[in-house]
Design a protein around this motif. Structure first.
Motif, PDB file in Angstrom:
ATOM      1  N   LYS A  35       0.931  -1.237   0.089  1.00  0.00           N
ATOM      2  CA  LYS A  35      -0.008  -0.060   0.037  1.00  0.00           C
ATOM      3  C   LYS A  35       1.062   1.266  -0.088  1.00  0.00           C
ATOM      4  O   LYS A  35       0.478   2.363  -0.744  1.00  0.00           O
ATOM      5  CB  LYS A  35      -1.030   0.056   1.185  1.00  0.00           C
ATOM      6  CG  LYS A  35      -2.211  -1.034   1.039  1.00  0.00           C
ATOM      7  CD  LYS A  35      -3.253  -0.805   2.227  1.00  0.00           C
ATOM      8  CE  LYS A  35      -4.489  -1.719   1.734  1.00  0.00           C
ATOM      9  NZ  LYS A  35      -5.339  -1.644   2.825  1.00  0.00           N
ATOM     10  N   ALA A  38       1.940   1.796  -3.374  1.00  0.00           N
ATOM     11  CA  ALA A  38       1.120   2.465  -4.213  1.00  0.00           C
ATOM     12  C   ALA A  38       0.859   3.785  -4.132  1.00  0.00           C
ATOM     13  O   ALA A  38       0.574   4.792  -4.991  1.00  0.00           O
ATOM     14  CB  ALA A  38      -0.289   1.502  -3.995  1.00  0.00           C
ATOM     15  N   ALA A  39       0.887   4.439  -2.963  1.00  0.00           N
ATOM     16  CA  ALA A  39       0.561   5.629  -2.530  1.00  0.00           C
ATOM     17  C   ALA A  39       1.766   6.334  -3.120  1.00  0.00           C
ATOM     18  O   ALA A  39       1.622   7.670  -3.445  1.00  0.00           O
ATOM     19  CB  ALA A  39       0.590   6.118  -1.093  1.00  0.00           C
ATOM     20  N   LYS A  43       0.577   5.832  -7.523  1.00  0.00           N
ATOM     21  CA  LYS A  43      -0.342   6.915  -7.651  1.00  0.00           C
ATOM     22  C   LYS A  43       0.040   8.060  -8.630  1.00  0.00           C
ATOM     23  O   LYS A  43      -0.707   8.496  -9.411  1.00  0.00           O
ATOM     24  CB  LYS A  43      -0.722   7.655  -6.269  1.00  0.00           C
ATOM     25  CG  LYS A  43      -1.658   8.889  -6.130  1.00  0.00           C
ATOM     26  CD  LYS A  43      -2.986   8.214  -5.999  1.00  0.00           C
ATOM     27  CE  LYS A  43      -3.875   9.178  -5.455  1.00  0.00           C
ATOM     28  NZ  LYS A  43      -5.291   9.090  -5.602  1.00  0.00           N
ATOM     29  N   THR A 145     -11.527  -2.242  -6.623  1.00  0.00           N
ATOM     30  CA  THR A 145     -10.967  -0.806  -6.881  1.00  0.00           C
ATOM     31  C   THR A 145     -11.856   0.038  -7.581  1.00  0.00           C
ATOM     32  O   THR A 145     -12.800   0.690  -7.012  1.00  0.00           O
ATOM     33  CB  THR A 145      -9.656  -0.842  -7.646  1.00  0.00           C
ATOM     34  OG1 THR A 145      -9.911  -1.540  -8.791  1.00  0.00           O
ATOM     35  CG2 THR A 145      -8.617  -1.609  -6.767  1.00  0.00           C
ATOM     36  N   ASP A 151     -10.809   6.224  -4.198  1.00  0.00           N
ATOM     37  CA  ASP A 151      -9.517   6.186  -3.106  1.00  0.00           C
ATOM     38  C   ASP A 151      -9.211   4.523  -2.813  1.00  0.00           C
ATOM     39  O   ASP A 151      -8.339   4.256  -2.033  1.00  0.00           O
ATOM     40  CB  ASP A 151      -9.900   6.708  -1.905  1.00  0.00           C
ATOM     41  CG  ASP A 151      -9.967   8.192  -2.055  1.00  0.00           C
ATOM     42  OD1 ASP A 151      -9.214   8.769  -2.832  1.00  0.00           O
ATOM     43  OD2 ASP A 151     -10.851   8.719  -1.362  1.00  0.00           O
ATOM     44  N   VAL A 153      -7.836   0.845  -2.707  1.00  0.00           N
ATOM     45  CA  VAL A 153      -6.511   0.047  -3.054  1.00  0.00           C
ATOM     46  C   VAL A 153      -6.623  -1.481  -2.593  1.00  0.00           C
ATOM     47  O   VAL A 153      -7.361  -1.593  -1.454  1.00  0.00           O
ATOM     48  CB  VAL A 153      -5.326   0.746  -2.459  1.00  0.00           C
ATOM     49  CG1 VAL A 153      -4.118   0.024  -2.573  1.00  0.00           C
ATOM     50  CG2 VAL A 153      -5.160   2.252  -2.722  1.00  0.00           C
ATOM     51  N   VAL A 171      -0.923  -5.214  -6.428  1.00  0.00           N
ATOM     52  CA  VAL A 171      -1.507  -4.026  -6.046  1.00  0.00           C
ATOM     53  C   VAL A 171      -2.352  -3.301  -7.121  1.00  0.00           C
ATOM     54  O   VAL A 171      -1.741  -3.058  -8.080  1.00  0.00           O
ATOM     55  CB  VAL A 171      -0.528  -3.142  -5.009  1.00  0.00           C
ATOM     56  CG1 VAL A 171       0.438  -2.316  -6.007  1.00  0.00           C
ATOM     57  CG2 VAL A 171      -1.522  -2.057  -4.237  1.00  0.00           C
ATOM     58  N   SER A 172      -3.504  -2.864  -6.537  1.00  0.00           N
ATOM     59  CA  SER A 172      -4.295  -2.501  -7.639  1.00  0.00           C
ATOM     60  C   SER A 172      -5.176  -1.425  -6.996  1.00  0.00           C
ATOM     61  O   SER A 172      -5.433  -1.338  -5.762  1.00  0.00           O
ATOM     62  CB  SER A 172      -5.372  -3.412  -8.179  1.00  0.00           C
ATOM     63  OG  SER A 172      -5.031  -4.560  -8.588  1.00  0.00           O
ATOM     64  N   MET A 173      -5.304  -0.300  -7.660  1.00  0.00           N
ATOM     65  CA  MET A 173      -5.986   0.930  -7.362  1.00  0.00           C
ATOM     66  C   MET A 173      -7.026   1.499  -8.307  1.00  0.00           C
ATOM     67  O   MET A 173      -6.344   1.419  -9.725  1.00  0.00           O
ATOM     68  CB  MET A 173      -5.039   2.008  -6.737  1.00  0.00           C
ATOM     69  CG  MET A 173      -3.961   2.399  -7.582  1.00  0.00           C
ATOM     70  SD  MET A 173      -2.654   3.258  -7.041  1.00  0.00           S
ATOM     71  CE  MET A 173      -3.265   4.372  -5.820  1.00  0.00           C
ATOM     72  N   THR A 188      -3.128  -2.016 -12.106  1.00  0.00           N
ATOM     73  CA  THR A 188      -2.614  -3.182 -11.423  1.00  0.00           C
ATOM     74  C   THR A 188      -1.205  -3.431 -11.553  1.00  0.00           C
ATOM     75  O   THR A 188      -0.649  -3.241 -12.772  1.00  0.00           O
ATOM     76  CB  THR A 188      -3.320  -4.532 -11.754  1.00  0.00           C
ATOM     77  OG1 THR A 188      -4.726  -4.752 -11.270  1.00  0.00           O
ATOM     78  CG2 THR A 188      -2.620  -5.646 -11.137  1.00  0.00           C
TER      79      THR A 188
END
Length: 196
Positions: A35, A38-39, A43, A145, A151, A153, A171-173, A188
């Motif tokens: 996470k 990802a952030a 992002k 997602t 938002d 994740v 990790v997917s968002m 992803t």
């Protein structure tokens, strides 16, 4: 009567096991670093014009697609993965977004194993590597997602890739339109968890 009680008990036990497995997966040691990656990293990729513009263009193109059309495209993609001629796969792998994603993957020095971007229906827009299917809309990477909100994740379980002996997770968002803040698709990213 006893049979119904046993069945009800088994159903209740199965539900409890499923809840516990979900809690354990959410508390797995790879989730927080994924996470954070990802952030801090992914992002930023989702705001790049090449990515946003490609999703918006495909959303306009696929707006009228029904489930039968989506299923037909997915079936075509799956068949092309082992065929000599690959018109659908080649059209996606040859687009500007896929080329950009391949470059992004290379810049990560082995940390990232794959990147793919989906439209608002869960169809592939661009990717660094060929996926096994074209439609992700029936999978958690899309359902947890894009279908959840801007938002969202989602970190998947760790799996061992038998060919590389590498432990990886995805990790997917949700991808949002920077201009409107509305969800337009999802991304992803496969990550070598040993390299995190």
């Amino acid at each position: 009567m006893l049979g119904r009680i046993i069945v009800a008990s088994l159903v209740g036990f199965a539900a409890l096991v499923a809840v516990q497995a979900t809690v354990l997966a959410a508390d797995a040691p790879h989730v927080a670093p994924m996470k954070e990656f990802a952030a801090k990293t992914v992002k930023g990729w989702t705001a790049e014009p090449v990515l946003v513009d490609a999703i918006k263009a495909q959303n306009a193109k696929t707006a009228g697609y029904d489930q039968a059309k989506i299923d037909a495209l997915d079936k075509q993609w799956r068949a092309e993965t082992s065929a000599a001629a690959k018109p659908l796969i080649d059209s996606v792998m040859g687009n500007a977004l896929s080329k950009w994603l391949s470059g992004v993957k290379e810049q990560q020095g082995g940390l990232v194993t794959e990147i793919f971007v989906m439209d608002d229906k869960g169809l592939n827009v661009g990717q660094s590597d060929v996926t096994s299917d074209y439609w992700q809309g029936d999978e958690a990477k899309y359902q947890k997602t894009f279908a959840v909100g801007p938002d969202a994740v989602f970190v998947d379980d760790v799996e061992k890739d038998e060919s590389t002996q590498m432990f990886q997770s995805q990790v997917s968002m949700t991808v949002v339109d920077p201009a409107s803040g509305k969800p337009i698709g999802a991304i992803t990213v496969g990550v070598n968890v040993d390299a995190l």
